[in-house]
Design a protein around this motif. Structure first.
Motif, PDB file in Angstrom:
ATOM      1  N   HIS A 136      25.102  21.767  42.178  1.00 17.67           N
ATOM      2  CA  HIS A 136      25.599  20.485  41.682  1.00 17.67           C
ATOM      3  C   HIS A 136      24.484  19.670  41.037  1.00 17.67           C
ATOM      4  O   HIS A 136      24.637  19.134  39.938  1.00 17.67           O
ATOM      5  CB  HIS A 136      26.264  19.676  42.805  1.00 17.67           C
ATOM      6  CG  HIS A 136      26.677  18.308  42.353  1.00 17.67           C
ATOM      7  ND1 HIS A 136      25.913  17.188  42.587  1.00 17.67           N
ATOM      8  CD2 HIS A 136      27.736  17.898  41.620  1.00 17.67           C
ATOM      9  CE1 HIS A 136      26.502  16.144  42.033  1.00 17.67           C
ATOM     10  NE2 HIS A 136      27.609  16.539  41.448  1.00 17.67           N
ATOM     11  N   THR A 160      39.018   9.533  48.566  1.00 15.36           N
ATOM     12  CA  THR A 160      38.428  10.859  48.420  1.00 15.36           C
ATOM     13  C   THR A 160      37.880  11.286  49.779  1.00 15.36           C
ATOM     14  O   THR A 160      37.709  10.455  50.673  1.00 15.36           O
ATOM     15  CB  THR A 160      37.373  10.903  47.295  1.00 15.36           C
ATOM     16  OG1 THR A 160      36.961  12.254  47.132  1.00 15.36           O
ATOM     17  CG2 THR A 160      36.166  10.056  47.591  1.00 15.36           C
ATOM     18  N   ARG A 180      35.421  14.011  52.414  1.00 15.03           N
ATOM     19  CA  ARG A 180      34.198  14.788  52.568  1.00 15.03           C
ATOM     20  C   ARG A 180      34.214  15.469  53.929  1.00 15.03           C
ATOM     21  O   ARG A 180      34.933  15.053  54.838  1.00 15.03           O
ATOM     22  CB  ARG A 180      32.961  13.868  52.519  1.00 15.03           C
ATOM     23  CG  ARG A 180      32.729  13.143  51.209  1.00 15.03           C
ATOM     24  CD  ARG A 180      32.198  14.093  50.138  1.00 15.03           C
ATOM     25  NE  ARG A 180      31.804  13.385  48.933  1.00 15.03           N
ATOM     26  CZ  ARG A 180      32.619  13.154  47.893  1.00 15.03           C
ATOM     27  NH1 ARG A 180      33.868  13.560  47.914  1.00 15.03           N
ATOM     28  NH2 ARG A 180      32.165  12.508  46.828  1.00 15.03           N
ATOM     29  N   CYS A 197      31.467   9.019  39.485  1.00 19.26           N
ATOM     30  CA  CYS A 197      32.141   9.507  38.281  1.00 19.26           C
ATOM     31  C   CYS A 197      31.176   9.498  37.104  1.00 19.26           C
ATOM     32  O   CYS A 197      30.715   8.449  36.669  1.00 19.26           O
ATOM     33  CB  CYS A 197      33.335   8.618  37.965  1.00 19.26           C
ATOM     34  SG  CYS A 197      34.158   9.129  36.458  1.00 19.26           S
TER      35      CYS A 197
END
Ligand code: HEM
Length: 567
Positions: free
Chosen positions: A155, A430, A432, A513
Motif C-alpha cells: 500500500h 468504514t 478495520r 481518500c
C-alpha cells in the motif's frame, strides 16, 4: 470453525483407534460427525455466551445492556454497521470515546468515537490495522489488488507512486472535464424540459448523476469516454453495473455460512448464476482496460507530454507500475470515484430541493460571480480542444472561476458543498481489523478486534460541532465581514469544529481518500451548473426520506424532482 472441526476429526480418529469404547459404534464417520457437532457447540458457547460476558479483554469499554446470544445488540441478522442504532447509543451510554457492541452470534465490534482514538486508528497506528476479510474480499473482486485493497508495504509503495497524479496541480487540469460533463448533462435534461408544454420535467437525479460521474471517472481517470450521458446503453457501463446486486435471502445465508465456516473468499467461488455474471463482466471489463492501456502507452510515446492529463497517464509517467497493477488502479478509480461522487450530488440536489431558500441564495451568488457558461458550445468533450489539442482559450475564464484554492468570490458554494459532505457523507462508515496487539486512545486492543469508524456519526457529534451539529447549516463554513454580519467574505476549513478529526467524510492519514480534491471540485462544479441553470423541488415533498445504505449511502428513491429552467 475449520480448525475446531479438524481437531474434532483427529480426536475422533484417535478415539476409534485407541479407545473405541468411547466412540459411536467404532465408526469413524459417526464419531467424527458427533465430535464435530460437540466442538461447534463448545465453540458457540464460548464465543456467544462466555466470551462477551466474562472473558473479553475489552470489558472496560461500555456496551448496551440489552443483548441476546442470537442477535447481539442489533436485534437483526444484518452484519452491516447499524448507523442509527449506534448513534442512539453514543447519546445514551456515557463512554470514553469507544463503544463496544455485538452483532449476530455475539461477534464483538468496537466503535471509535473520540478524536484521540480516531487519530490513533487512522494516523498514528494506521498500519496496525487492515480491512476485515469481508470488506477486502468484496472490494478486491471488483478492483483487484489496487490502492483501495493493498495493505502494508504494498500500500505504501502504491500510494507514493499515485500521490503526484492527485496533486492540486494535476486535479486542476481535470476541471475542464468536470465542466464539460456537467454542461452536457444539463443540456440533456433541458431537452426533456423543452419537449413538455408545461415547461418542466420530472427526473430521477440518481440516473443522471450516476452516468455523468461514470463518464467523468472514465475520462479524468484514464482518458476513456463511456459517454453514457448521451448514450445510456454503453456496453462497458452496463456490464459494470451488472456486477452490483442486492443479495437475496438465500445469498445472505450462503454468505453467512462462508463467513463463519469456510472463509468469505469462497462466497465468490461458488458456481452460482450471479458469480458467473460477475466473472463474465469482470473479464470483459479487464480485457477492455488492457486494450486501452496498450493504446495509451503507444500514444504516450508519440504525443506531446502535456496532451494527456488523466490520472492514469500521469501515473504512467511518474510511477513504476506493471500493466496488471495499472488495470487494478483503473478499476479502483471506477470503484472508489463513481458511486461516492454520484451519491454526494444526489444529496446536494435533495437538500437544495428541501431548502428553496438555500437554492435561491446559491443561485444569486453564482449568477453574480460566474462568467458566461457556454451551454451551446460545450456539449461534448470533443468541443473542448482546438485543432492543436489545446483547451480552447475562450473557456479559460470559466474553467478557473471555481477553484478549490481560491474561492473568495463564491464562498457560499464552497460552504454549501462542505456542509453536504459533512452532513451526508457518501461512505457512512468504514471498518478495520487489528493485525497486532495495539492501543486506541489508551485502551488495549487485542489482535483480531473489529473496529468501526463512522463519518455519519462523528460528523454530527455535538461534542465536536456544538449544539447545532444535527442541523444542515452551510453558514458554519463561512467567515463573515465584522462590519456587516450578513456578508460572508470567505469560507473556512474547520466549520467551527473543535478538532481536525471531527470531519471524517474522507477520513484521515495514510488511508485517507486520495481523490478528495478531485471529488470536492467535481461536486462544486456540478452543483454550480445545475443550480445556475435549473429551479427544482421534490416531486413528492411529503415523502419520508429513506436511505439506501450499502458501502455508500444515498436517498433510496434516487431523488425524484420537478425541474424547470431557472430563467
Ligand atoms: C464524495 C466523494 C468521495 C468520498 C466521500 C470518498 C470517501 C473515501 C473514504 C472514506 C475513503 C477511505 C476508505 C477506507 O479506508 O475505508 C476513501 C478512499 C479512497 N478513495 Fe475516495 N471518496 C470520494 C471520491 C473519490 C474519488 C473521486 C476517487 C478517485 C478519483 C477516490 C479514490 C479513493 C481511493 C483510491 C481510496 C483508497 C485510498 C487508500 O487506501 O490509500 N475517492 N474515499
Amino acid at each position: 470453525m475449520v480448525s475446531w472441526s479438524l481437531v474434532a476429526v483427529v480426536a475422533a480418529i484417535f478415539t476409534v483407534k485407541f479407545a473405541p469404547e468411547y466412540s459411536l459404534y467404532s465408526s469413524y464417520l459417526l464419531t467424527s460427525t458427533t465430535f464435530i457437532l460437540i466442538s461447534w457447540i463448545a465453540k458457540f458457547v464460548y464465543a456467544a455466551i462466555l466470551y462477551p460476558a466474562y472473558l473479553t479483554p475489552l470489558r472496560q469499554i461500555p456496551t448496551p445492556s440489552k443483548r441476546s446470544w442470537m442477535y447481539g445488540n442489533t436485534e437483526s441478522f444484518d452484519l452491516r454497521f447499524p448507523v442509527d442504532l449506534v448513534r442512539e447509543w453514543t447519546k445514551s451510554i456515557p463512554n470514553p470515546g469507544l463503544l463496544r457492541y455485538y452483532v449476530i452470534g455475539n461477534w464483538e465490534r468496537v466503535v471509535v468515537l473520540s478524536p484521540k482514538a480516531i487519530a490513533d486508528l487512522l494516523v498514528n497506528k494506521s498500519y496496525d490495522f487492515v480491512r476485515p476479510e469481508i470488506a477486502r474480499v468484496q472490494l478486491s473482486k471488483v478492483t483487484g489488488e489496487g490502492l483501495l485493497v493493498a495493505e502494508g508495504d504494498a500500500h505504501k509503495a502504491q500510494r507514493k507512486s499515485l500521490m503526484p497524479s492527485f496533486s492540486y496541480r494535476h486535479i486542476k487540469e481535470l476541471y475542464p472535464v468536470f465542466w464539460t460533463k456537467a454542461i452536457q448533462m444539463t443540456n440533456e435534461i433541458e431537452k426533456g424540459i423543452k419537449t413538455n408544454k408545461s415547461g418542466e420535467d420530472i427526473i430521477k437525479t440518481s440516473g443522471w448523476a450516476s452516468r455523468a460521474m461514470l463518464d467523468i471517472i472514465g475520462l479524468a481517470g484514464f482518458d476513456y469516454d463511456f459517454n453514457t450521458v448521451a448514450n445510456p446503453d454503453n456496453e462497458l457501463a452496463r456490464r459494470y453495473e451488472s456486477m452490483f446486486f442486492t443479495p437475496t435471502g438465500w445469498q445472505r445465508v450462503i454468505a453467512f455460512v462462508c463467513l463463519f465456516i469456510i472463509g468469505f473468499k469462497w462466497y465468490f467461488r461458488i458456481p452460482s448464476r450471479q458469480n458467473s455474471i460477475m466473472d463474465d463482466a469482470m473479464s470483459f471489463i479487464r480485457g477492455t482496460a488492457h486494450e486501452h492501456l496498450t493504446k495509451k502507452k503507444k500514444q504516450l510515446q508519440t504525443d506531446r507530454k502535456d496532451a494527456h492529463v488523466d490520472i492514469l497517464s500521469v501515473a504512467m509517467r511518474n510511477g513504476d507500475f506493471t500493466d496488471e497493477n495499472l488495470v487494478n488502479q483503473m478499476m479502483t478509480f471506477l470503484g472508489a470515484g463513481h458511486e461516492t461522487t454520484s451519491s454526494a450530488f444526489q444529496w446536494a440536489v435533495y437538500v437544495l430541493s428541501k431548502h428553496p431558500e438555500i437554492q435561491t441564495r446559491l443561485r444569486e451568488e453564482l449568477q453574480a460571480s460566474l462568467p458566461r457558461i457556454p451551454f451551446d458550445e460545450l456539449n461534448d468533450i470533443k468541443g473542448l480542444k482546438d485543432n492543436q489539442g489545446n483547451i480552447k482559450d475562450t473557456f479559460s475564464e470559466l474553467f478557473t472561476s471555481i477553484d478549490g484554492n481560491n474561492n473568495t468570490n463564491i464562498p457560499y458554494l464552497w460552504a454549501f458543498t462542505n456542509e453536504v459532505l459533512r452532513f451526508y457523507p457518501s461512505a457512512p462508515f468504514t471498518s478495520r481489523e487489528a493485525i497486532r496487539n495495539t492501543t486506541l486512545g489508551g485502551q488495549f486492543i487485542p489482535k483480531g478486534t473489529h473496529i468501526l469508524v463512522a463519518p455519519d456519526i462523528t460528523n454530527k457529534d455535538t461534542e465536536l460541532w456544538g449544539p447545532d451539529a444535527e442541523t444542515f447549516k452551510p453558514e458554519r463554513w463561512l467567515n463573515f465581514d465584522p462590519a456587516s454580519s450578513n456578508k460572508p467574505v470567505s469560507y473556512n476549513n474547520s466549520g467551527g469544529a473543535s478538532s481536525n478529526y471531527a470531519m471524517l467524510t474522507f477520513i484521515h492519514g495514510p488511508r485517507s481518500c486520495i481523490g478528495q480534491g478531485f471529488a470536492r471540485a467535481e461536486l462544486a462544479i456540478f452543483v454550480a451548473v445545475f443550480v445556475y441553470r435549473f429551479r427544482f423541488e421534490l416531486e413528492d415533498p411529503g415523502r419520508k426520506l429513506e436511505v439506501r445504505r450499502m458501502i455508500t449511502q444515498a436517498p433510496a428513491d434516487g431523488v425524484v424532482i420537478r425541474v424547470r429552467m431557472a430563467n
